[in-house]
Write an enzyme that holds these catalytic residues in place. Structure first.
Site, PDB file in Angstrom:
ATOM      1  N   ASN A 141       0.859  -1.169   0.000  1.00  0.00           N
ATOM      2  CA  ASN A 141       0.000   0.000   0.000  1.00  0.00           C
ATOM      3  C   ASN A 141       0.906   1.233   0.000  1.00  0.00           C
ATOM      4  O   ASN A 141       1.431   1.617   1.044  1.00  0.00           O
ATOM      5  CB  ASN A 141      -0.906  -0.002   1.231  1.00  0.00           C
ATOM      6  CG  ASN A 141      -1.833   1.198   1.273  1.00  0.00           C
ATOM      7  OD1 ASN A 141      -1.826   2.034   0.373  1.00  0.00           O
ATOM      8  ND2 ASN A 141      -2.628   1.277   2.321  1.00  0.00           N
TER       9      ASN A 141
ATOM     10  N   THR B  41      -1.373  -1.544  -4.287  1.00  0.00           N
ATOM     11  CA  THR B  41      -2.804  -1.289  -4.159  1.00  0.00           C
ATOM     12  C   THR B  41      -3.047   0.175  -4.490  1.00  0.00           C
ATOM     13  O   THR B  41      -2.217   1.025  -4.199  1.00  0.00           O
ATOM     14  CB  THR B  41      -3.310  -1.580  -2.736  1.00  0.00           C
ATOM     15  OG1 THR B  41      -2.641  -0.723  -1.825  1.00  0.00           O
ATOM     16  CG2 THR B  41      -3.068  -3.026  -2.359  1.00  0.00           C
TER      17      THR B  41
ATOM     18  N   ASP C 265      -2.588  -1.416   9.385  1.00  0.00           N
ATOM     19  CA  ASP C 265      -3.569  -2.383   9.870  1.00  0.00           C
ATOM     20  C   ASP C 265      -4.700  -2.602   8.872  1.00  0.00           C
ATOM     21  O   ASP C 265      -5.181  -3.715   8.707  1.00  0.00           O
ATOM     22  CB  ASP C 265      -4.137  -1.918  11.210  1.00  0.00           C
ATOM     23  CG  ASP C 265      -3.088  -1.924  12.311  1.00  0.00           C
ATOM     24  OD1 ASP C 265      -2.193  -2.787  12.262  1.00  0.00           O
ATOM     25  OD2 ASP C 265      -3.166  -1.063  13.207  1.00  0.00           O
TER      26      ASP C 265
END
Length: 193
Positions: free
Chosen positions: A77, A109, A134
């Site tokens: 990410n 992503t 998370d």
């Protein structure tokens, strides 16, 4: 005579500092911050050097001609940690993986639930690393568990590279307040397994 000269100079410096106290406080604060930053940079450089030597020892081991390299898929990410996720991964984790001789495929992503979708279609990998916070981790695990052939991949290791803001799970697995130390420990855990 020399003592009087030194005392006069000290009085002059004291007067200057008192008259320009705001500049003095700012300079002292900036110097302390700079010294702390430099100390942390030296510690991180030393940690990376030690981990690189250790990863290289894994990558230098002999391998048969027909043996395949260990293949790790990284779901990264890049927006994690305020947009610094990709830079953190490339600076602290990727070099260790490459030195260890691990074949790395990075999947970026670009939006919400994309990690979940990537995990649903992922195949041909020996392990999966989730580099994010998370939220990215939870999305990836959800996608992994919702696979129709989840039983086939039940022995596939999942790793966490903490490049997010909070990294609650990674902090439980690799207890440290230093993000670089957490990242190197998480990466070395994948290399050593």
């Amino acid at each position: 005579m020399a003592l009087a000269t030194v005392a006069g100079k000290l009085a002059s410096v004291g007067g200057t500092l008192r008259n320009h106290w705001k500049k003095t406080v700012f300079l002292v604060g900036a110097s302390a911050y700079g010294a702390d930053w430099y100390k942390k940079k030296l510690e991180n450089d030393d940690l990376m050097a030690r981990c690189c030597r250790e990863a290289l020892s894994f990558g230098s081991s002999e391998q048969g001609v027909f043996d395949q390299n260990y293949h790790v898929t990284v779901i990264l990410n890049p927006a994690a940690s305020g947009g610094k996720g990709r830079k953190l991964f490339e600076q602290y984790s990727a070099p260790l993986l490459h030195l260890a001789g691990i074949k790395v495929s990075v999947q970026l992503t670009e939006g919400r639930d994309e990690a979940k979708e990537l995990m649903k279609i992922m195949d041909n990998t020996d392990a999966v690393l989730i580099a994010g916070g998370d939220g990215t981790l939870l999305e990836a695990v959800t996608g992994f568990l919702r696979r129709e052939d989840a039983g086939l991949y039940s022995n596939t290791p999942l790793g966490v590279i903490p490049v997010g803001e909070k990294n609650t799970l990674a902090s439980r697995l690799f207890p440290s307040s230093d993000q670089v130390k957490q990242m190197t420990e998480a990466t070395m855990a994948v290399i050593k397994q």
